[in-house]
Design an enzyme around this catalytic site. Structure first.
Site, PDB file in Angstrom:
ATOM      1  N   GLY A 249       0.624  -1.190   0.039  1.00  0.00           N
ATOM      2  CA  GLY A 249      -0.025  -0.055  -0.078  1.00  0.00           C
ATOM      3  C   GLY A 249       0.755   1.259   0.156  1.00  0.00           C
ATOM      4  O   GLY A 249       0.172   2.386  -0.139  1.00  0.00           O
ATOM      5  N   GLU A 294       3.955  -6.519   1.657  1.00  0.00           N
ATOM      6  CA  GLU A 294       4.043  -6.821   0.226  1.00  0.00           C
ATOM      7  C   GLU A 294       3.458  -5.575  -0.586  1.00  0.00           C
ATOM      8  O   GLU A 294       2.494  -5.279  -1.346  1.00  0.00           O
ATOM      9  CB  GLU A 294       2.369  -7.523   0.299  1.00  0.00           C
ATOM     10  CG  GLU A 294       2.369  -8.769   1.267  1.00  0.00           C
ATOM     11  CD  GLU A 294       1.083  -9.262   1.273  1.00  0.00           C
ATOM     12  OE1 GLU A 294       0.730 -10.756   1.141  1.00  0.00           O
ATOM     13  OE2 GLU A 294      -0.080  -8.503   1.268  1.00  0.00           O
ATOM     14  N   PRO A 295       4.742  -5.001  -0.820  1.00  0.00           N
ATOM     15  CA  PRO A 295       4.585  -3.666  -1.642  1.00  0.00           C
ATOM     16  C   PRO A 295       4.337  -4.267  -2.956  1.00  0.00           C
ATOM     17  O   PRO A 295       5.313  -5.024  -3.539  1.00  0.00           O
ATOM     18  CB  PRO A 295       6.128  -2.980  -1.554  1.00  0.00           C
ATOM     19  CG  PRO A 295       6.808  -4.210  -1.030  1.00  0.00           C
ATOM     20  CD  PRO A 295       6.004  -5.125  -0.347  1.00  0.00           C
ATOM     21  N   GLY A 296       3.556  -3.579  -3.972  1.00  0.00           N
ATOM     22  CA  GLY A 296       3.418  -3.903  -5.238  1.00  0.00           C
ATOM     23  C   GLY A 296       3.655  -2.727  -6.068  1.00  0.00           C
ATOM     24  O   GLY A 296       4.739  -2.418  -6.548  1.00  0.00           O
ATOM     25  N   ARG A 334      -7.143   2.772 -15.912  1.00  0.00           N
ATOM     26  CA  ARG A 334      -7.402   3.086 -14.586  1.00  0.00           C
ATOM     27  C   ARG A 334      -8.186   4.538 -14.511  1.00  0.00           C
ATOM     28  O   ARG A 334      -8.713   4.812 -13.574  1.00  0.00           O
ATOM     29  CB  ARG A 334      -5.998   3.158 -13.971  1.00  0.00           C
ATOM     30  CG  ARG A 334      -5.205   2.140 -13.434  1.00  0.00           C
ATOM     31  CD  ARG A 334      -4.004   2.164 -12.560  1.00  0.00           C
ATOM     32  NE  ARG A 334      -4.473   2.390 -11.422  1.00  0.00           N
ATOM     33  CZ  ARG A 334      -4.037   3.602 -10.904  1.00  0.00           C
ATOM     34  NH1 ARG A 334      -3.448   4.614 -11.722  1.00  0.00           N
ATOM     35  NH2 ARG A 334      -4.172   4.106  -9.646  1.00  0.00           N
ATOM     36  N   TYR A 338     -11.068   4.558 -12.186  1.00  0.00           N
ATOM     37  CA  TYR A 338     -11.420   5.478 -11.039  1.00  0.00           C
ATOM     38  C   TYR A 338     -10.684   6.816 -11.130  1.00  0.00           C
ATOM     39  O   TYR A 338      -9.983   7.624 -10.186  1.00  0.00           O
ATOM     40  CB  TYR A 338     -10.940   4.791  -9.646  1.00  0.00           C
ATOM     41  CG  TYR A 338     -10.068   3.647  -9.845  1.00  0.00           C
ATOM     42  CD1 TYR A 338     -10.600   2.299  -9.300  1.00  0.00           C
ATOM     43  CD2 TYR A 338      -8.580   3.788 -10.065  1.00  0.00           C
ATOM     44  CE1 TYR A 338      -9.586   1.194  -9.611  1.00  0.00           C
ATOM     45  CE2 TYR A 338      -7.669   2.711 -10.419  1.00  0.00           C
ATOM     46  CZ  TYR A 338      -8.274   1.459 -10.060  1.00  0.00           C
ATOM     47  OH  TYR A 338      -7.229   0.368 -10.165  1.00  0.00           O
ATOM     48  N   CYS A 365     -13.735   2.931 -28.828  1.00  0.00           N
ATOM     49  CA  CYS A 365     -15.303   3.507 -29.039  1.00  0.00           C
ATOM     50  C   CYS A 365     -15.992   3.609 -27.624  1.00  0.00           C
ATOM     51  O   CYS A 365     -16.819   2.860 -27.353  1.00  0.00           O
ATOM     52  CB  CYS A 365     -16.049   2.721 -30.087  1.00  0.00           C
ATOM     53  SG  CYS A 365     -15.163   2.649 -31.554  1.00  0.00           S
ATOM     54  N   GLU A 366     -15.687   4.561 -26.962  1.00  0.00           N
ATOM     55  CA  GLU A 366     -16.019   5.027 -25.620  1.00  0.00           C
ATOM     56  C   GLU A 366     -15.746   6.321 -25.366  1.00  0.00           C
ATOM     57  O   GLU A 366     -14.577   6.669 -25.197  1.00  0.00           O
ATOM     58  CB  GLU A 366     -15.413   4.067 -24.283  1.00  0.00           C
ATOM     59  CG  GLU A 366     -15.536   2.355 -24.443  1.00  0.00           C
ATOM     60  CD  GLU A 366     -16.803   2.177 -23.877  1.00  0.00           C
ATOM     61  OE1 GLU A 366     -17.316   2.824 -23.126  1.00  0.00           O
ATOM     62  OE2 GLU A 366     -17.071   1.048 -24.052  1.00  0.00           O
TER      63      GLU A 366
HETATM   64  C1  LIG Z   1      -3.037  -5.210  -3.905  1.00  0.00           C
HETATM   65  C2  LIG Z   1      -2.386  -5.755  -2.649  1.00  0.00           C
HETATM   66  C3  LIG Z   1      -1.022  -5.416  -2.191  1.00  0.00           C
HETATM   67  C4  LIG Z   1       0.002  -4.538  -2.841  1.00  0.00           C
HETATM   68  O1  LIG Z   1      -0.501  -3.308  -2.843  1.00  0.00           O
HETATM   69  P1  LIG Z   1       0.197  -1.976  -3.242  1.00  0.00           P
HETATM   70  O2  LIG Z   1      -0.647  -0.826  -2.828  1.00  0.00           O
HETATM   71  O3  LIG Z   1       0.480  -2.218  -4.987  1.00  0.00           O
HETATM   72  O4  LIG Z   1       1.467  -1.773  -2.638  1.00  0.00           O
HETATM   73  C5  LIG Z   1      -0.627  -6.146  -1.180  1.00  0.00           C
HETATM   74  N1  LIG Z   1      -1.169  -7.054  -0.434  1.00  0.00           N
HETATM   75  C6  LIG Z   1      -2.428  -7.382  -0.811  1.00  0.00           C
HETATM   76  C7  LIG Z   1      -3.151  -8.313   0.083  1.00  0.00           C
HETATM   77  C8  LIG Z   1      -3.334  -6.800  -1.843  1.00  0.00           C
HETATM   78  O5  LIG Z   1      -4.540  -6.841  -2.054  1.00  0.00           O
END
Ligand SMILES: *Cc1c(COP(=O)(O)O)cnc(C)c1O
Length: 442
Positions: A249, A294-296, A334, A338, A365-366
């Site tokens: 997050g 869990e950084p994405g 995106r 949102y 076409c939107e």
């Molecule tokens: C989406 C998600 C993440 C990653 O979130 P980011 O905002 O991309 O860092 C980590 N853990 C869980 C369970 C998620 O659903």
């Protein structure tokens, strides 16, 4: 414009990513194209890894949240960096396996994991499954039992902290489809349910309080609540969590409404989180749990850009000027989903003053097929190369073949070269799974 470390403008006035001229990349590979800087991805992974090493004696693991951008190359990077990953579907699991990633270091998420996905995960030695329903625990018990496996799990709890970008709210209860509330007894019930299973080993708790968060206090508060809950469960049920997964997050920069963090600033976030866990462990006499994060988005988001070619330009005098590109909501949904904001520039005119204000539209076409609304740009002409920044996360992974457009290819830049990590599609790919019943062939 003041660029992030991965981007700069060269002597020709062209945008560079990872030391490569984006106009040359566009010429060589065509557009639309996703471009990723490998060094930046590795740098962000190492910021988190090093912080766990330094502040927490290495007693933890970084899991890359692969839903942000999942393809074989990204799991190969995770493997080389010796981090773990989190996966949310059979497809992500399969991709990780195909890239030679050992599922021992994979955590599986999802509020409604399918039987076949759980079976596939357990058969292939998934390290941990984050349980998010009673029924799921029953299914894991059954599958693990039939294969003679003791399956490690966490349970997903909801600490009653919800964070959104610059703010967070504390809630006693939550209406989220994810997790079990710690305040209404439902998390405790799920723990009891799992402690009674023979083939499941409960390792601890998982929580994820939101995405694109800039407020350090929200991570601190969540850690406090989860540790208080852990202490309570130890008192009441005699179960002490050995693992704590605090989710992802951490926010990234999309446009100048967002802070412009440097990689090192993310170490700050994690340090605050770690400090909160240590304080509470001391207060409650708990062992320090093995820590997972869990950084994405923060690993892959700013590492990626999208290159487009400018096509039709429509100036509705006094109302709006549209600049259309050869991509759109099929490669980046995106805005449509949102109203996300992006920063946009002309890669071949990166030094020119932004004298225009335009809305960047896609080719679908939107009417909602928009990439950015009312953004500053130099005067655009057909054939200019447009770069949209911070598209590394949740762009390719959310792409589709809408209007039967091709999902763009992706290249990875490193040491002055760019290599495909996702090949371009062709018309044959578009019709690959189509079939015509006999009666329609007459
Ligand atoms: C989406 C998600 C993440 C990653 O979130 P980011 O905002 O991309 O860092 C980590 N853990 C869980 C369970 C998620 O659903």
């Amino acid at each position: 414009m003041n660029f992030r470390e991965t981007l700069k403008v060269n002597g020709k006035g062209h945008l560079e990513i990872g030391g490569m001229d984006t106009v040359e990349i566009a010429e060589k590979f065509g557009t639309p194209l996703y471009v990723f800087d490998e060094d930046y991805i590795r740098k962000m992974i190492r910021v988190y890894k090093d912080t766990i090493e330094r502040e927490y004696d290495g007693n933890g693991l970084v899991l890359y949240a692969s839903k942000a951008f999942s393809c074989e190359a990204v799991y190969a990077i995770a493997r080389q960096e010796e981090i773990g990953v989190d996966v949310v579907s059979g497809g992500e699991l399969y991709t990780a396996l195909k890239a030679g990633f050992s599922l021992k270091k994979a955590y599986m998420h999802g509020n409604n994991k399918l039987f076949r996905e759980l079976e596939f995960a357990i058969e292939n030695g998934i390290g941990n499954i984050v349980v998010d329903s009673f029924r799921e625990a029953d299914i894991i018990e059954e599958i693990a039992g039939s294969k003679g496996i003791k399956q490690n799990v966490l349970i997903r709890i909801n600490p009653g902290v919800e964070a959104h970008t610059h703010a967070f709210i504390q809630t006693a209860r939550t209406d989220s489809k994810f997790g079990f509330s710690i305040s209404d007894g439902s998390a405790e019930e799920l723990i009891l349910h799992i402690l009674n299973k023979k083939n499941i080993v409960l390792k601890g708790y998982h929580c994820h309080i939101g995405s694109q968060i800039f407020e350090k206090r929200s991570f601190e508060l969540a850690a406090h609540k989860v540790m208080d809950f852990s202490a309570k469960i130890k008192r009441t049920l005699g179960f002490e969590a050995a693992e704590l997964n605090m989710g992802g997050g951490f926010g990234v920069w999309y446009n100048d409404e967002d802070p412009r963090f440097k990689p090192a600033d993310y170490a700050e976030y994690l340090t605050v989180l770690i400090k909160a866990i240590k304080e509470k462990a001391l207060e409650h006499g708990l062992k320090l749990p093995y820590l997972l994060i869990e950084p994405g988005r923060s690993i892959i988001g700013e590492a990626g850009i999208t290159l487009y070619t400018v096509g039709a330009i429509k100036d509705i005098k006094g109302v709006k000027k549209y600049v259309a590109v050869d991509g759109g909501m099929f490669d980046n949904p995106r805005y449509a989903l949102y109203q996300s904001k992006y920063s946009v520039l002309l890669a071949n005119k990166a030094n020119e003053a932004c004298t225009d204000k335009v809305t960047v539209a896609g080719k679908c076409c939107e009417s909602g097929d928009i990439i950015a609304v009312d953004v500053p740009l130099p005067t655009a002409k057909e054939g200019d190369i447009m770069a949209v920044l911070t598209t590394g996360a949740y762009n390719y992974s959310m792409a589709s073949n809408y209007n039967r457009n091709f999902v763009p290819a992706a290249v990875l830049v490193k040491d002055g070269r760019a290599d495909y990590i996702i090949k371009p599609q062709n018309y044959e790919d578009i019709v690959r799974n189509d079939c015509i019943p006999e009666r329609l062939k007459k």
